[in-house]
Design a protein around this motif. Structure first.
Motif, PDB file in Angstrom:
ATOM      1  N   THR A 344       0.928  -1.270  -0.057  1.00 51.36           N
ATOM      2  CA  THR A 344       0.134  -0.098   0.049  1.00 51.36           C
ATOM      3  C   THR A 344       0.971   1.241   0.011  1.00 51.36           C
ATOM      4  O   THR A 344       1.678   1.251   1.134  1.00 51.36           O
ATOM      5  CB  THR A 344      -0.948  -0.211   1.491  1.00 51.36           C
ATOM      6  OG1 THR A 344      -1.660  -1.265   1.209  1.00 51.36           O
ATOM      7  CG2 THR A 344      -1.693   1.102   1.286  1.00 51.36           C
ATOM      8  N   MET A 415     -11.632   3.852  -1.743  1.00 54.32           N
ATOM      9  CA  MET A 415     -12.721   3.072  -0.999  1.00 54.32           C
ATOM     10  C   MET A 415     -12.325   1.896  -0.126  1.00 54.32           C
ATOM     11  O   MET A 415     -13.239   1.311   0.589  1.00 54.32           O
ATOM     12  CB  MET A 415     -13.949   2.611  -1.958  1.00 54.32           C
ATOM     13  CG  MET A 415     -15.194   2.622  -1.332  1.00 54.32           C
ATOM     14  SD  MET A 415     -16.695   1.909  -2.114  1.00 54.32           S
ATOM     15  CE  MET A 415     -17.126   3.543  -2.854  1.00 54.32           C
ATOM     16  N   ASP A 416     -11.236   1.679   0.135  1.00 56.59           N
ATOM     17  CA  ASP A 416     -10.774   0.685   0.954  1.00 56.59           C
ATOM     18  C   ASP A 416     -10.940   1.321   2.561  1.00 56.59           C
ATOM     19  O   ASP A 416     -11.136   0.528   3.540  1.00 56.59           O
ATOM     20  CB  ASP A 416      -9.417   0.308   0.767  1.00 56.59           C
ATOM     21  CG  ASP A 416      -9.255  -0.796  -0.520  1.00 56.59           C
ATOM     22  OD1 ASP A 416     -10.067  -1.651  -0.247  1.00 56.59           O
ATOM     23  OD2 ASP A 416      -8.601  -0.457  -1.169  1.00 56.59           O
ATOM     24  N   TYR A 417     -10.863   2.486   2.601  1.00 56.12           N
ATOM     25  CA  TYR A 417     -11.007   3.262   3.923  1.00 56.12           C
ATOM     26  C   TYR A 417     -11.889   4.578   3.940  1.00 56.12           C
ATOM     27  O   TYR A 417     -12.739   4.572   4.958  1.00 56.12           O
ATOM     28  CB  TYR A 417      -9.730   3.791   4.412  1.00 56.12           C
ATOM     29  CG  TYR A 417      -8.565   2.717   4.631  1.00 56.12           C
ATOM     30  CD1 TYR A 417      -8.583   2.071   5.689  1.00 56.12           C
ATOM     31  CD2 TYR A 417      -7.867   2.285   3.354  1.00 56.12           C
ATOM     32  CE1 TYR A 417      -7.916   1.046   5.924  1.00 56.12           C
ATOM     33  CE2 TYR A 417      -7.108   1.258   3.716  1.00 56.12           C
ATOM     34  CZ  TYR A 417      -6.981   0.401   4.823  1.00 56.12           C
ATOM     35  OH  TYR A 417      -5.935  -0.471   4.994  1.00 56.12           O
ATOM     36  N   ALA A 423     -14.800   5.036  -5.652  1.00 60.56           N
ATOM     37  CA  ALA A 423     -13.912   3.967  -6.128  1.00 60.56           C
ATOM     38  C   ALA A 423     -12.796   3.541  -5.206  1.00 60.56           C
ATOM     39  O   ALA A 423     -12.198   4.379  -4.559  1.00 60.56           O
ATOM     40  CB  ALA A 423     -13.514   3.709  -7.543  1.00 60.56           C
ATOM     41  N   ARG A 424     -12.002   2.304  -5.448  1.00 66.73           N
ATOM     42  CA  ARG A 424     -10.933   2.308  -4.773  1.00 66.73           C
ATOM     43  C   ARG A 424      -9.731   2.710  -5.513  1.00 66.73           C
ATOM     44  O   ARG A 424      -9.866   2.872  -6.702  1.00 66.73           O
ATOM     45  CB  ARG A 424     -10.620   0.633  -4.652  1.00 66.73           C
ATOM     46  CG  ARG A 424     -11.560  -0.098  -3.625  1.00 66.73           C
ATOM     47  CD  ARG A 424     -11.330  -1.540  -3.562  1.00 66.73           C
ATOM     48  NE  ARG A 424     -11.728  -1.975  -4.704  1.00 66.73           N
ATOM     49  CZ  ARG A 424     -11.702  -3.150  -5.245  1.00 66.73           C
ATOM     50  NH1 ARG A 424     -10.922  -4.169  -4.299  1.00 66.73           N
ATOM     51  NH2 ARG A 424     -12.058  -3.800  -6.253  1.00 66.73           N
ATOM     52  N   ILE A 426      -6.394   2.268  -3.801  1.00 66.65           N
ATOM     53  CA  ILE A 426      -5.172   1.558  -3.437  1.00 66.65           C
ATOM     54  C   ILE A 426      -4.924   0.077  -4.318  1.00 66.65           C
ATOM     55  O   ILE A 426      -3.751  -0.046  -4.990  1.00 66.65           O
ATOM     56  CB  ILE A 426      -5.165   1.037  -2.140  1.00 66.65           C
ATOM     57  CG1 ILE A 426      -4.913   2.133  -1.155  1.00 66.65           C
ATOM     58  CG2 ILE A 426      -3.866   0.222  -1.409  1.00 66.65           C
ATOM     59  CD1 ILE A 426      -5.263   1.958   0.528  1.00 66.65           C
ATOM     60  N   PRO A 427      -5.790  -0.816  -4.462  1.00 62.80           N
ATOM     61  CA  PRO A 427      -5.370  -1.902  -5.211  1.00 62.80           C
ATOM     62  C   PRO A 427      -5.097  -1.627  -6.916  1.00 62.80           C
ATOM     63  O   PRO A 427      -4.199  -2.431  -7.293  1.00 62.80           O
ATOM     64  CB  PRO A 427      -6.928  -2.680  -5.418  1.00 62.80           C
ATOM     65  CG  PRO A 427      -7.625  -2.187  -4.103  1.00 62.80           C
ATOM     66  CD  PRO A 427      -7.088  -0.786  -3.978  1.00 62.80           C
ATOM     67  N   GLN A 430      -1.463  -0.982  -6.627  1.00 66.52           N
ATOM     68  CA  GLN A 430      -0.523  -2.266  -6.000  1.00 66.52           C
ATOM     69  C   GLN A 430      -0.713  -3.170  -7.323  1.00 66.52           C
ATOM     70  O   GLN A 430       0.510  -3.451  -7.743  1.00 66.52           O
ATOM     71  CB  GLN A 430      -1.420  -2.996  -5.149  1.00 66.52           C
ATOM     72  CG  GLN A 430      -1.450  -2.377  -3.817  1.00 66.52           C
ATOM     73  CD  GLN A 430      -2.284  -3.299  -2.752  1.00 66.52           C
ATOM     74  OE1 GLN A 430      -3.421  -3.334  -2.835  1.00 66.52           O
ATOM     75  NE2 GLN A 430      -1.858  -3.616  -1.611  1.00 66.52           N
ATOM     76  N   GLU A 478     -17.195   0.158 -10.353  1.00 65.60           N
ATOM     77  CA  GLU A 478     -15.776   0.984 -10.457  1.00 65.60           C
ATOM     78  C   GLU A 478     -15.482   1.295 -11.752  1.00 65.60           C
ATOM     79  O   GLU A 478     -15.235   0.291 -12.395  1.00 65.60           O
ATOM     80  CB  GLU A 478     -14.885   0.305  -9.266  1.00 65.60           C
ATOM     81  CG  GLU A 478     -15.146   0.169  -7.961  1.00 65.60           C
ATOM     82  CD  GLU A 478     -14.340  -0.592  -7.154  1.00 65.60           C
ATOM     83  OE1 GLU A 478     -13.384  -0.003  -6.415  1.00 65.60           O
ATOM     84  OE2 GLU A 478     -14.155  -1.803  -7.364  1.00 65.60           O
TER      85      GLU A 478
ATOM     86  N   PHE B  79     -21.220  -2.231  -4.378  1.00 61.90           N
ATOM     87  CA  PHE B  79     -20.012  -2.464  -4.167  1.00 61.90           C
ATOM     88  C   PHE B  79     -19.262  -1.823  -2.950  1.00 61.90           C
ATOM     89  O   PHE B  79     -18.811  -2.508  -1.976  1.00 61.90           O
ATOM     90  CB  PHE B  79     -18.830  -2.228  -5.126  1.00 61.90           C
ATOM     91  CG  PHE B  79     -18.504  -1.100  -5.595  1.00 61.90           C
ATOM     92  CD1 PHE B  79     -17.505  -0.305  -5.201  1.00 61.90           C
ATOM     93  CD2 PHE B  79     -19.342  -0.719  -6.939  1.00 61.90           C
ATOM     94  CE1 PHE B  79     -17.566   0.995  -5.743  1.00 61.90           C
ATOM     95  CE2 PHE B  79     -18.992   0.789  -7.417  1.00 61.90           C
ATOM     96  CZ  PHE B  79     -18.091   1.627  -7.029  1.00 61.90           C
ATOM     97  N   PRO B  88     -11.179  -3.445   4.459  1.00 66.43           N
ATOM     98  CA  PRO B  88     -10.400  -3.222   3.178  1.00 66.43           C
ATOM     99  C   PRO B  88      -9.868  -4.215   2.490  1.00 66.43           C
ATOM    100  O   PRO B  88      -9.494  -5.536   2.972  1.00 66.43           O
ATOM    101  CB  PRO B  88      -9.383  -2.255   3.807  1.00 66.43           C
ATOM    102  CG  PRO B  88      -9.130  -2.595   5.440  1.00 66.43           C
ATOM    103  CD  PRO B  88     -10.806  -3.397   5.570  1.00 66.43           C
ATOM    104  N   SER B  89      -9.715  -4.078   1.224  1.00 63.76           N
ATOM    105  CA  SER B  89      -9.144  -5.000   0.344  1.00 63.76           C
ATOM    106  C   SER B  89      -7.429  -5.018   0.016  1.00 63.76           C
ATOM    107  O   SER B  89      -7.128  -5.869  -0.311  1.00 63.76           O
ATOM    108  CB  SER B  89      -9.813  -4.876  -1.256  1.00 63.76           C
ATOM    109  OG  SER B  89      -9.276  -3.804  -1.790  1.00 63.76           O
TER     110      SER B  89
END
Ligand code: HEM
Ligand code: SF4
Lengths: 557, 99
Positions: A344, A415-417, A423-424, A426-427, A430, A478, B79, B88-89
């Motif tokens: 991350t 959106m992980d936190y 939308a996310r 971090i991924p 990664q 997303e 989602f 968290p992913s």
């Protein structure tokens, strides 16, 4: 290093005592959430998707070993063993429990730190170049003037109810590492004929309506700086749109009235503000500057460095990407990448924080910096110590050699936190980093900055990424919009949209196609991605992304 | 014909821990989505929401989230609710780690 005065210490202690009581009253039911929320936000405490989040200020991104050790302690004792360094030169803890937060704040106060966000519509914490006081290209250390501005703006009676928040950044060098063109006011320390002064920019900002700051004055002398900045804020305080929160920032005021009219208004207001200053600010500036005096650099041979550079290709790769020229002979600025491939961006474990604290104490005049690019800096290291520093970093997963490269990605929590995310992010970071590590072409690609935000608030600075990625919610899925050609430095520009966005699983292939087009079209390895983009424009990248039916698909978007 | 009502769960964040909670049919706050009460009637959903919002010393930001009823319990329609349910992913230490 600058340390807070007794006044500041007493102020923080009092705030912590009050907040402890407020937390108790919230838990007992004496305060409703509506009453409590503004109080917790003022103390850096947010409620996110899965937990509370505590945001701790690191002024000018500068901290010492003891402070970093304390950040490690907080991570271990009250969080899940790590912290997240952000683009605002802060650290965020993602898992504190409400009852523990007052203890966390007290622990921070022990080392002169706090989470006071100077929240609300006031002048926020002033930020500065993370290489301040160390960089070879620096005219003067920007931190004394940043601290002067902080003290002047704190509790300034005229500016407690501004139309909106107000952010100032200062750089001491022509090479802008503080993104001054994306701030409400950007200040650059300049020298004209031996005299130090300040170039003042105004009206930059990202978010919903991104704008690049414009030059308001090429040279403001030292003695005029505070009255001049006060005049700018004061003009905006009168003209700023209080009717609409999205139009209230000074960037909109400058856009609506034009830079020339703003300049005239500032000049006439300056005549009044100047008269109210008596020179006390100049004495204060000298006092502050003395506290930022450089450490005692040593004069020593650098053969150990040269030998390791010749002998060890891993060390050589790291020094080539992670070192920057220092102003003192024999010294270097070393960046510690928090962007290990697949991890991350910006996260460090408690153990890693202690390792960095220890390195700073042993080899770095007890100084560390946090960059807005979510990395850590040892600003003053003697080159002869670098082989050993590198060995220790390597042993703790901190020796990634990728500063400024495609895997050195800025990503907001997304959106992980974050509760505001669409939308996310971090991924996506990664996956991109992992993919380009597999391809082993990072070095060949050279300088390429990817910045990712999980919503339009632009915490991840996507508008000024060479490649920017913005995560959106398209009918419950997303979807990622890509921009090209953004730039966060002295040649700042906003990225341009490529066309329709991409679902999550197509982002990495899309980035590969963009990079492929760059490699095909560049004039040579010395032409960077941004230079190629500026020379050729969007067309070849669009073609690589969407193929021949480009036109149709972008019209449909 | 009026639009069919999308089934809901009542959800919030816990005041003390901050984590995601759901209202179960016996009025307990539960951590697991499969233990949440799925509400298929709009009027009942509004009532359950009001009752839950009154429990301000336990929960913050109470709202109704769209769900599809399945054999394994409520399944999020969006989602965002999936992430809230699992954590968290980027790390395996949210809800998914707790089991
Ligand atoms: C996760 C909790 C967070 C929340 C709720 C949040 C919320 C926001 C909001 C609402 C804005 C827009 C304010 C405005 O334009 O008036 C904003 C701007 C910003 N945030 Fe965050 N943020 C969060 C985390 C972060 C993190 C982790 C970073 C650093 C990596 C960050 C860096 C920034 C920056 C640099 C801006 C200014 C962008 C600009 O120039 O307009 N934020 N944030
Ligand atoms: S850009 Fe949006 S998603 Fe990312 S941290 Fe900021 S508010 Fe959250």
């Amino acid at each position: 290093m600058y340390s807070y005065t007794e006044f500041d210490t007493a102020f923080v202690a009092e705030r912590n005592r009050q907040f402890r009581q407020q937390v108790e009253r919230r838990i007992s039911g004496a305060l409703t959430e509506d009453e409590f929320k503004p109080l917790r936000l003022m103390n850096g405490l947010y409620l996110q998707l899965h937990a509370y989040m505590l945001r701790v200020a690191i002024p000018y991104g500068t901290l010492n070993g003891a402070q970093m050790d304390q950040l490690a302690l907080l991570a271990e004792k009250w969080d899940k063993g790590y912290g997240h360094f952000t683009t605002r030169q802060n650290i965020q803890y993602n898992w504190p429990e409400l009852r523990d937060v007052p203890d966390m704040l007290d622990a921070l106060a022990e080392v002169g730190m706090h989470a006071i966000q100077t929240s609300g519509n006031t002048i926020r914490n002033v930020t500065a170049d993370h290489f301040a006081g160390a960089a070879a290209d620096e005219v003067a250390d920007p931190r004394p003037v940043a601290e002067l501005l902080r003290q002047w703006s704190t509790d300034h009676p005229e500016f407690q109810f501004l139309p909106r928040k107000f952010k100032i950044a200062v750089t001491g060098a022509e090479n802008d590492r503080a993104v001054i063109k994306a701030h409400d006011i950007g200040i650059q320390v300049v020298e004209h004929g031996g005299e130090i002064g300040y170039r003042v920019l105004v009206g930059g900002g990202l978010g919903r309506t991104p704008m690049i700051g414009k030059e308001l004055a090429p040279f403001v002398p030292q003695e005029d700086l505070l009255p001049y900045v006060e005049a700018v804020v004061s003009v905006w305080n009168l003209l700023g749109r209080r009717d609409n929160k999205y139009k209230a920032r000074i960037k909109i005021t400058v856009h609506e009235h034009g830079i020339d009219e703003i300049r005239e208004r500032v000049a006439s207001r300056f005549a009044e503000t100047k008269a109210a200053f008596n020179g006390a600010d100049l004495a204060l500036f000298d006092e502050i500057a003395a506290q930022f005096a450089p450490p005692a650099f040593r004069n020593a041979p650098t053969e150990a460095f040269d030998a390791a550079y010749e002998a060890d290709p891993v060390f050589r790769a790291w020094t080539d990407s992670n070192l920057t020229a220092h102003k003192a002979g024999g010294y270097a600025i070393a960046q510690i990448s928090l962007k290990a491939h697949g991890e991350t961006p910006g996260d460090a474990t408690a153990e890693q924080m202690r390792v960095m604290a220890d390195l700073a104490r042993r080899f770095g005049h007890d100084e560390l910096r946090i960059t807005h690019e979510q990395n850590v800096v040892l600003p003053h290291v003697h080159k002869s110590d670098l082989p050993q520093i590198h060995k220790i970093l390597k042993a703790h997963g901190l020796a990634t050699a990728n500063i400024g490269m495609i895997s050195d990605i800025i990503a907001c929590p997304g959106m992980d936190y974050c509760a505001l995310a669409t939308a996310r992010s971090i991924p996506i970071a990664q996956e991109i980093a992992t993919r380009f590590d597999e391809l082993k072409i990072e070095n060949e690609i050279g300088e390429l900055k990817i910045k990712i935000s999980g919503c339009i608030n632009a915490c991840g600075h996507h508008h000024v990424g060479h490649i920017g990625i913005l995560g959106l919610d398209r009918a419950g899925v997303e979807n990622y919009q890509i921009t090209l050609g953004g730039d966060a430095t002295e040649t700042a520009s906003l990225g341009e949209r490529t066309g329709p966005g991409f679902p999550a699983e197509e982002v990495v292939p899309a980035i590969e196609r963009i990079v492929g087009a760059y490699m095909d079209h560049r004039e040579g390895p010395e032409e960077s991605f941004l230079q190629t983009y500026r020379r050729l424009g969007m067309a070849p990248f669009k073609l690589a992304l969407y193929g021949e039916d480009t036109g149709k698909r972008s019209r449909a978007a | 014909m009026p639009k069919a009502f999308t089934p809901k769960v009542v959800t919030a964040n816990a005041l003390l821990e901050g984590d995601v909670i759901y209202l179960a049919s016996d009025d307990r706050w539960v951590r697991r989505l499969d233990e949440a009460e799925i509400i298929t009637d709009e009027a009942i959903a509004q009532l359950r929401l009001l009752d839950a919002q009154a429990r301000a010393s336990e929960a913050v930001g109470v709202y109704l989230a769209d769900m599809a009823p399945t054999e394994d319990g409520p399944q999020p329609k969006h989602f965002r609710e999936e992430f809230r349910a699992t954590g968290p992913s980027n790390y395996h230490h949210g809800k998914q780690a707790a089991g």
